[in-house]
Structures are given as C-alpha cells and as structure tokens.
Design a protein around this motif. Structure first.
Motif, PDB file in Angstrom:
ATOM      1  N   SER A  62       0.868  -1.174   0.000  1.00  0.00           N
ATOM      2  CA  SER A  62       0.000   0.000   0.000  1.00  0.00           C
ATOM      3  C   SER A  62       0.904   1.223   0.000  1.00  0.00           C
ATOM      4  CB  SER A  62      -0.899   0.032   1.241  1.00  0.00           C
ATOM      5  OG  SER A  62      -1.866  -0.994   1.196  1.00  0.00           O
ATOM      6  N   VAL A  63       0.588   2.206  -0.828  1.00  0.00           N
ATOM      7  CA  VAL A  63       1.409   3.415  -0.911  1.00  0.00           C
ATOM      8  C   VAL A  63       0.514   4.622  -0.745  1.00  0.00           C
ATOM      9  CG1 VAL A  63       1.293   3.295  -3.454  1.00  0.00           C
ATOM     10  CG2 VAL A  63       2.985   4.785  -2.334  1.00  0.00           C
ATOM     11  N   ILE A  64       0.922   5.519   0.171  1.00  0.00           N
ATOM     12  CA  ILE A  64       0.153   6.720   0.436  1.00  0.00           C
ATOM     13  C   ILE A  64       0.947   7.954   0.010  1.00  0.00           C
ATOM     14  CG2 ILE A  64       0.928   6.733   2.861  1.00  0.00           C
ATOM     15  CD1 ILE A  64      -1.787   8.081   3.523  1.00  0.00           C
ATOM     16  N   ASP A  65       0.351   8.742  -0.886  1.00  0.00           N
ATOM     17  CA  ASP A  65       0.974   9.968  -1.393  1.00  0.00           C
ATOM     18  C   ASP A  65      -0.104  10.755  -2.127  1.00  0.00           C
ATOM     19  OD1 ASP A  65       2.535  11.904  -2.992  1.00  0.00           O
ATOM     20  OD2 ASP A  65       4.262  10.712  -2.368  1.00  0.00           O
ATOM     21  N   ASP A  66      -0.218  12.035  -1.837  1.00  0.00           N
ATOM     22  CA  ASP A  66      -1.280  12.829  -2.465  1.00  0.00           C
ATOM     23  C   ASP A  66      -0.766  13.724  -3.588  1.00  0.00           C
ATOM     24  OD1 ASP A  66       0.134  14.712  -1.008  1.00  0.00           O
ATOM     25  OD2 ASP A  66      -1.641  15.735  -0.221  1.00  0.00           O
ATOM     26  N   ASP A  67       0.503  13.542  -3.986  1.00  0.00           N
ATOM     27  CA  ASP A  67       1.116  14.456  -4.944  1.00  0.00           C
ATOM     28  C   ASP A  67       1.095  13.855  -6.354  1.00  0.00           C
ATOM     29  OD1 ASP A  67       2.314  16.754  -5.800  1.00  0.00           O
ATOM     30  OD2 ASP A  67       4.203  16.456  -4.722  1.00  0.00           O
ATOM     31  N   VAL A  68       1.537  14.692  -7.313  1.00  0.00           N
ATOM     32  CA  VAL A  68       1.667  14.256  -8.703  1.00  0.00           C
ATOM     33  C   VAL A  68       3.140  14.245  -9.098  1.00  0.00           C
ATOM     34  CG1 VAL A  68      -0.615  15.114  -9.351  1.00  0.00           C
ATOM     35  CG2 VAL A  68       1.374  16.610  -9.600  1.00  0.00           C
ATOM     36  N   VAL A  69       3.447  13.565 -10.184  1.00  0.00           N
ATOM     37  CA  VAL A  69       4.825  13.474 -10.677  1.00  0.00           C
ATOM     38  C   VAL A  69       5.286  14.841 -11.172  1.00  0.00           C
ATOM     39  CG1 VAL A  69       6.355  12.398 -12.363  1.00  0.00           C
ATOM     40  CG2 VAL A  69       4.506  11.062 -11.316  1.00  0.00           C
ATOM     41  N   ASP A  70       6.482  15.234 -10.753  1.00  0.00           N
ATOM     42  CA  ASP A  70       7.072  16.502 -11.164  1.00  0.00           C
ATOM     43  C   ASP A  70       8.431  16.224 -11.815  1.00  0.00           C
ATOM     44  OD1 ASP A  70       8.879  18.992 -10.688  1.00  0.00           O
ATOM     45  OD2 ASP A  70       6.861  19.756 -10.315  1.00  0.00           O
ATOM     46  N   LEU A  71       8.691  16.870 -12.930  1.00  0.00           N
ATOM     47  CA  LEU A  71       9.919  16.602 -13.687  1.00  0.00           C
ATOM     48  C   LEU A  71      11.171  16.827 -12.852  1.00  0.00           C
ATOM     49  CD1 LEU A  71      10.943  15.827 -16.537  1.00  0.00           C
ATOM     50  CD2 LEU A  71      11.098  18.274 -17.038  1.00  0.00           C
ATOM     51  N   SER A  72      11.138  17.813 -11.944  1.00  0.00           N
ATOM     52  CA  SER A  72      12.329  18.137 -11.157  1.00  0.00           C
ATOM     53  C   SER A  72      12.635  17.095 -10.086  1.00  0.00           C
ATOM     54  CB  SER A  72      12.153  19.504 -10.486  1.00  0.00           C
ATOM     55  OG  SER A  72      11.125  19.465  -9.510  1.00  0.00           O
ATOM     56  N   ASN A  73      11.748  16.114  -9.908  1.00  0.00           N
ATOM     57  CA  ASN A  73      11.950  15.104  -8.867  1.00  0.00           C
ATOM     58  C   ASN A  73      12.375  13.735  -9.392  1.00  0.00           C
ATOM     59  OD1 ASN A  73      11.228  16.848  -6.750  1.00  0.00           O
ATOM     60  ND2 ASN A  73       9.056  16.404  -7.010  1.00  0.00           N
ATOM     61  N   ILE A  74      12.249  13.511 -10.700  1.00  0.00           N
ATOM     62  CA  ILE A  74      12.442  12.138 -11.178  1.00  0.00           C
ATOM     63  C   ILE A  74      13.909  11.717 -11.241  1.00  0.00           C
ATOM     64  CG2 ILE A  74      10.255  12.148 -12.432  1.00  0.00           C
ATOM     65  CD1 ILE A  74      11.778  12.469 -15.019  1.00  0.00           C
ATOM     66  N   HIS A  75      14.840  12.614 -10.937  1.00  0.00           N
ATOM     67  CA  HIS A  75      16.243  12.182 -10.849  1.00  0.00           C
ATOM     68  C   HIS A  75      16.437  11.237  -9.678  1.00  0.00           C
ATOM     69  CE1 HIS A  75      16.565  15.091  -7.570  1.00  0.00           C
ATOM     70  NE2 HIS A  75      17.805  14.688  -7.334  1.00  0.00           N
ATOM     71  N   ARG A  76      15.513  11.248  -8.713  1.00  0.00           N
ATOM     72  CA  ARG A  76      15.609  10.340  -7.570  1.00  0.00           C
ATOM     73  C   ARG A  76      14.346   9.505  -7.386  1.00  0.00           C
ATOM     74  NH1 ARG A  76      14.078  15.249  -5.958  1.00  0.00           N
ATOM     75  NH2 ARG A  76      12.598  15.496  -4.233  1.00  0.00           N
ATOM     76  N   GLN A  77      13.245   9.905  -7.987  1.00  0.00           N
ATOM     77  CA  GLN A  77      11.994   9.152  -7.888  1.00  0.00           C
ATOM     78  C   GLN A  77      11.915   8.236  -9.111  1.00  0.00           C
ATOM     79  OE1 GLN A  77       8.855  12.040  -7.265  1.00  0.00           O
ATOM     80  NE2 GLN A  77       9.835  12.845  -5.418  1.00  0.00           N
ATOM     81  N   ILE A  78      12.655   7.132  -9.033  1.00  0.00           N
ATOM     82  CA  ILE A  78      13.017   6.372 -10.233  1.00  0.00           C
ATOM     83  C   ILE A  78      11.910   5.462 -10.768  1.00  0.00           C
ATOM     84  CG2 ILE A  78      15.480   6.475  -9.739  1.00  0.00           C
ATOM     85  CD1 ILE A  78      15.293   3.678  -8.562  1.00  0.00           C
ATOM     86  N   LEU A  79      10.759   5.445 -10.147  1.00  0.00           N
ATOM     87  CA  LEU A  79       9.632   4.718 -10.735  1.00  0.00           C
ATOM     88  C   LEU A  79       8.971   5.519 -11.851  1.00  0.00           C
ATOM     89  CD1 LEU A  79       7.750   3.125  -7.680  1.00  0.00           C
ATOM     90  CD2 LEU A  79       9.067   1.938  -9.446  1.00  0.00           C
ATOM     91  N   PHE A  80       9.278   6.821 -11.927  1.00  0.00           N
ATOM     92  CA  PHE A  80       8.573   7.704 -12.851  1.00  0.00           C
ATOM     93  C   PHE A  80       9.461   8.129 -14.016  1.00  0.00           C
ATOM     94  CE2 PHE A  80       7.061   9.159  -8.468  1.00  0.00           C
ATOM     95  CZ  PHE A  80       6.127   8.139  -8.383  1.00  0.00           C
ATOM     96  N   GLY A  81       8.812   8.480 -15.131  1.00  0.00           N
ATOM     97  CA  GLY A  81       9.502   9.015 -16.294  1.00  0.00           C
ATOM     98  C   GLY A  81       8.958  10.385 -16.650  1.00  0.00           C
ATOM     99  N   ALA A  82       9.638  11.059 -17.574  1.00  0.00           N
ATOM    100  CA  ALA A  82       9.212  12.395 -17.974  1.00  0.00           C
ATOM    101  C   ALA A  82       7.785  12.393 -18.523  1.00  0.00           C
ATOM    102  CB  ALA A  82      10.184  12.962 -19.012  1.00  0.00           C
ATOM    103  N   GLN A  83       7.394  11.309 -19.142  1.00  0.00           N
ATOM    104  CA  GLN A  83       6.055  11.221 -19.726  1.00  0.00           C
ATOM    105  C   GLN A  83       4.959  11.147 -18.666  1.00  0.00           C
ATOM    106  OE1 GLN A  83       8.239   8.785 -19.681  1.00  0.00           O
ATOM    107  NE2 GLN A  83       7.223   6.904 -18.978  1.00  0.00           N
ATOM    108  N   ASP A  84       5.344  10.904 -17.405  1.00  0.00           N
ATOM    109  CA  ASP A  84       4.359  10.776 -16.327  1.00  0.00           C
ATOM    110  C   ASP A  84       4.066  12.098 -15.629  1.00  0.00           C
ATOM    111  OD1 ASP A  84       4.172   7.924 -16.561  1.00  0.00           O
ATOM    112  OD2 ASP A  84       6.118   7.785 -15.561  1.00  0.00           O
ATOM    113  N   GLU A  85       4.742  13.180 -16.021  1.00  0.00           N
ATOM    114  CA  GLU A  85       4.581  14.452 -15.320  1.00  0.00           C
ATOM    115  C   GLU A  85       3.106  14.844 -15.246  1.00  0.00           C
ATOM    116  OE1 GLU A  85       6.728  18.781 -14.942  1.00  0.00           O
ATOM    117  OE2 GLU A  85       6.711  17.808 -16.891  1.00  0.00           O
ATOM    118  N   GLY A  86       2.689  15.232 -14.035  1.00  0.00           N
ATOM    119  CA  GLY A  86       1.313  15.652 -13.816  1.00  0.00           C
ATOM    120  C   GLY A  86       0.372  14.542 -13.404  1.00  0.00           C
ATOM    121  N   ARG A  87       0.791  13.282 -13.538  1.00  0.00           N
ATOM    122  CA  ARG A  87      -0.064  12.164 -13.142  1.00  0.00           C
ATOM    123  C   ARG A  87       0.087  11.887 -11.646  1.00  0.00           C
ATOM    124  NH1 ARG A  87       1.021   6.908 -16.372  1.00  0.00           N
ATOM    125  NH2 ARG A  87      -0.887   6.318 -15.254  1.00  0.00           N
ATOM    126  N   PRO A  88      -0.949  11.377 -10.993  1.00  0.00           N
ATOM    127  CA  PRO A  88      -0.821  11.018  -9.579  1.00  0.00           C
ATOM    128  C   PRO A  88       0.281   9.986  -9.378  1.00  0.00           C
ATOM    129  CG  PRO A  88      -3.131  11.035 -10.243  1.00  0.00           C
ATOM    130  CD  PRO A  88      -2.325  11.177 -11.505  1.00  0.00           C
TER     131      PRO A  88
END
Length: 383
Positions: A62-88
């Motif tokens: 179970s994962v709890i987070d209320d934010d969306v993907v931001d391009l400036s964070n994906i250098h360390r949030q490695i589950l996400f890609g640039a194409q995911d920006e703005g998605r929950p």
C-alpha cells in the motif's frame, strides 16, 4: 523435488535465483509473498524502496501519497519518467510495480496521512516504511507505529548522506522495544534543517539508502539474518563509508499510547493561501511593484512566478552589502515597491529584516511574499 507452493509458477520462475541463497528458501519467499507493507511517500526513498520490494516478492504494497509526478523530482523518484509528469504518483506506482511483479497486490492511497487516519492505516499492515522527508510526518509515523506495535523501517537522506533504522516498540514488540523517541525524544522544529528547496540531494544516495531500508524489511519479514530494532546505519556517499550503532530503549520514557493533536506543518508543505498573497501578486502584475527573487539559480529552474510579472534576481548565497545595494538601485528605476520572494517565505522575511534600512535609502518599500512560490497555485507558476 520442490515442495508444493502457494506461489504461481510465474512467480516461482521470477524469483528462482533468490531460492539459491543460503538460508533462504521457499518458506522465506512465501513469508514475503504473504506480507503487507505500507509505504509512506512515493518520493526519493519510497520509489526505489518499492521497486526493490516488488522485485523481491512482497505480496501486498500500500502506498500513500497525495502528490503528482514533477519533472524536477524524477532524478531520484526512479519509478517515474518524464512522460508521467502531472499524473498522480500512486497511479503510476501501481502500474510500474505490476510490471515488476505481475502477481502483486497494490493499494494506491491518494491522500495525506494525518492524525485522523494514521493509526487505522498502521493497524492493517505487517510493516511500515517511512519514506517521508519532514519531521512532522516522521514523528506522526513513529507514534502511530508505537501505538499499534507495528515495525517501522525509517530512513532519512540529506545531500550526500543518509540514515536507516528499524524501530519496533509498543504492543507485541520484543522486550521493551525501541522507538524513534528513544533516540530523539522530542520533535525538532521544522526550521532546524535546511528546507528541501535549498539543501539538495544526490539521487543515487536515495537509492542506496532505500536499498538498505528494503534489506531491513526483507530480513525482518523473512526471518533471516540479524534484524535488530534500534540498530542505526549511517551512510556517507562521499566518504564511501557505512557506520552502525545501537540505540537502546530509554527506561524512563513513557510509551506513546495516543497521537498528539498536532505535529506541526512540514517545512516544505504547501501553505494555505493567505489574504496577503493575492494583494502582493496584484502589485506585481499591475506594475505597482517589482519582484526580487532571493532563491538560488537551480530553484528558478523548478518553478517561478509567471513571466508577465517583472522581477530581479539576487540569490541569498551571494547577498552582500554591495550586491544588495546594486539590485535595489536597479529596482528603484522600476518602482518604489519591491516584493521579495523565495520558496516559502523564510528567506524573504530574513531579507526584509536585514536590508529594509538600505532600501529606504533608495526610497523603496520592501514587502515579503507570504508563502513564496510554494504558496502559489501550481497552475499559475512558470516552470
């Protein structure tokens, strides 16, 4: 011949090489598959931790987070890609974890953990990973874990170093148990560490620390190796060193039996818009004031006020009597009012406290933008 297993043939094939490990067999793998882990935050620690948890065979995350993907964070949030920006974040996380382990159960929780729901969230799981980055959330997590007797794997990262520990205290914990408050009895003020806009973090450091956290999870749930509550690991990336020390239970500390009413606001949490904020922005957008950004260069890359708002830039790190006089002289050519802004309002307040007298020499009135750039609706920002 391998004994009958509850795991599917696909899962058995996927984790086959783990079964070759000394002291780790089908029984241990089935313990992981039957475990339910709650991860707080799909951020720099949560993302690599969940990647490893799904890969190793944890059956329910179970994962709890209320934010969306931001391009400036994906250098360390490695589950996400640039194409995911703005998605929950939790939506993308569920997709990625299912790709890693088809049989996994993922429960996405797109809301914030609060005093109203923390205990209920902890009661239904076998272990919690705290991947948050604020004192407010970490102490709320630690107290909820102690109330419910839930093992808590805790991690922190700042710049090039990080810490990891397993806390387990309260009902069902071995002996006295050891909790976060045995090491740090009182929650520090949010301003006692650099805010997340200025401190910085090396992306790979979060992956290393998350790997150490996940290892503690596997040891505890599978029952292998030494899984010791209160064993603290400290990692220094630049020194390539790993140190450990033991935290003992404080015999004089009263165990937490109920949550506090308030754990305070996170230093990087988006503040509520104040009545003064629209007025300050109106001064800028109407041309009645000039903006002065006192953030660092890299912060402007992440988000800024809209381009239509006039502004000057003087990073706090290079502010001196000479540089401040220079920028205030430029501001005086544009307006008699300067709205100073930063990420959340702290540095702009400090600027006013230090330089208002100098501004008066140029006939300028200084105002601080309450809440800073973080206080602006995301749809309004440029970045």
């Amino acid at each position: 011949m391998m004994k009958q297993s509850t795991l599917s043939q696909t899962e058995l094939r996927r984790i086959a090489r783990q079964l070759a490990l000394p002291g780790f067999g089908l029984a241990e793998q089935e313990k992981l598959a039957g475990a339910h882990v709650l991860v707080i935050g799909a951020g720099g620690l949560g993302c690599p931790a969940m990647q490893s948890l799904a890969a190793v065979g944890i059956g329910h995350i179970s994962v709890i987070d209320d934010d969306v993907v931001d391009l400036s964070n994906i250098h360390r949030q490695i589950l996400f890609g640039a194409q995911d920006e703005g998605r929950p974040k939790v939506e993308v996380t569920e997709e990625r974890l299912r790709q890693l382990q088809p049989d996994i159960t993922v429960t996405p929780l797109q809301f914030r953990m609060t005093t109203a729901n923390a205990v209920e969230l902890f009661e239904g799981v076998d272990l919690v990973i705290d991947g948050s980055d604020t004192f407010a959330t970490k102490y709320l997590s630690a107290d909820a874990a102690e109330i419910t007797g839930t093992p808590l794997v805790w991690g922190t990262v700042l710049r090039y170093r990080g810490d990891v520990a397993l806390w387990w205290s309260g009902p069902g914990a071995p002996g006295e148990g050891v909790g976060l408050r045995d090491l740090f009895p009182e929650q520090p003020d949010a301003d006692s560490v650099p805010d997340c806009a200025t401190a910085g973090v090396l992306g790979v450091t979060t992956s290393v620390v998350a790997g150490l956290m996940t290892t503690e999870v596997v040891k505890h749930l599978a029952g292998i190796g030494e899984s010791l509550p209160g064993e603290m690991l400290s990692y220094d990336a630049l020194g390539a060193s790993l140190r450990s020390f033991r935290v003992g239970a404080d015999p004089g500390r009263q165990r937490v039996t109920e949550l506090r009413d308030d754990y305070g606001a996170a230093v990087c949490q988006l503040p509520a818009l104040t009545p003064e904020l629209p007025a300050a922005v109106e001064l800028l957008s109407s041309g009645q004031a000039v903006g002065l950004d006192v953030r660092e260069d890299h912060e402007k890359l992440v988000a800024d006020l809209p381009g239509k708002l006039p502004g000057l830039h003087l990073p706090t790190s290079v502010a001196s009597a000479a540089t401040v006089r220079g920028v205030l002289e430029d501001a005086a050519q544009l307006s008699d009012t300067v709205v100073v802004y930063c990420a959340a309002g702290r540095r702009s307040d400090d600027f006013l406290a230090t330089w208002s007298g100098v501004a008066e020499e140029f006939g300028l009135s200084l105002r601080s933008l309450p809440g800073g750039v973080n206080g602006m609706p995301k749809a309004v920002l440029r970045g």
